[in-house]
Design a protein around this motif. Structure first.
Motif, PDB file in Angstrom:
ATOM      1  N   GLU A  32       0.868  -1.172   0.000  1.00  0.00           N
ATOM      2  CA  GLU A  32       0.000   0.000   0.000  1.00  0.00           C
ATOM      3  C   GLU A  32       0.906   1.223   0.000  1.00  0.00           C
ATOM      4  N   GLU A  84      -4.491  -0.753  -7.779  1.00  0.00           N
ATOM      5  CA  GLU A  84      -5.789  -0.098  -7.709  1.00  0.00           C
ATOM      6  C   GLU A  84      -5.617   1.168  -6.891  1.00  0.00           C
ATOM      7  N   ASN A  86      -6.900   3.623  -4.249  1.00  0.00           N
ATOM      8  CA  ASN A  86      -7.819   3.647  -3.119  1.00  0.00           C
ATOM      9  C   ASN A  86      -7.951   5.110  -2.685  1.00  0.00           C
ATOM     10  N   ASN A  88     -10.239   6.546  -0.913  1.00  0.00           N
ATOM     11  CA  ASN A  88     -10.637   6.734   0.490  1.00  0.00           C
ATOM     12  C   ASN A  88      -9.437   6.755   1.423  1.00  0.00           C
ATOM     13  N   GLN A  89      -8.457   5.905   1.159  1.00  0.00           N
ATOM     14  CA  GLN A  89      -7.264   5.828   2.008  1.00  0.00           C
ATOM     15  C   GLN A  89      -6.086   6.632   1.448  1.00  0.00           C
ATOM     16  N   ASP A  93      -2.794   0.603  -4.139  1.00  0.00           N
ATOM     17  CA  ASP A  93      -2.678  -0.739  -3.566  1.00  0.00           C
ATOM     18  C   ASP A  93      -2.238  -1.703  -4.660  1.00  0.00           C
TER      19      ASP A  93
END
Length: 134
Positions: A32, A84, A86, A88-89, A93
């Motif tokens: 991540e 991908e 992310n 939101n975070q 990833d």
């Protein structure tokens, strides 16, 4: 699970890539990478630096610098990993697209889609399998 080592695929000054330190199962989360996003209109400043070869599109209005190992994965048109976004975070990833054996270099398709064979921005021809901007 991963480490940075010298890569024979990288043609840049540092010749680095990301390698598996153990077997990684298909679909397993590899990394991540937190992002530092900036508005696309600021990219003209980044274009004047080496960072221009290491940033990723981050939605329609932003570009992002990836931290961690995110910007060190080399390119392949037959990648063994995917990424991908992310939102939101605020991470990219990275997942194993295939089984990856210990010692194997982890490769992504810089075009974003695993099966996209479009020429890369830093190559004049489509004969760039395994080439990297690094």
């Amino acid at each position: 699970m991963i480490q940075v080592k010298t890569s024979s695929l990288s043609s840049g000054e540092f010749n680095r890539g990301v390698f598996a330190t153990r077997d990684i199962k298909k679909g397993e989360l590899i990394h991540e990478a937190p992002v530092i996003p900036y508005p696309n209109e600021d990219h003209e400043f980044i274009e004047k630096t080496i960072l221009a070869d290491y940033v990723f599109e981050y939605g329609a209005n932003h570009t992002a610098v990836l931290l961690g190992y995110g910007s060190l994965f080399n390119h392949s048109y037959t990648p063994n990993a995917i990424y991908e976004i992310n939102f939101n975070q605020h991470t990219f990833d990275f997942y194993a697209y295939t089984e990856i054996k210990a010692g194997e270099e982890i490769l992504i398709n810089y075009n974003g889609d695993v099966d996209c064979n479009d020429p890369l921005w830093f190559c004049e021809t489509d004969e760039n399998e395994g080439e990297s901007a690094k």
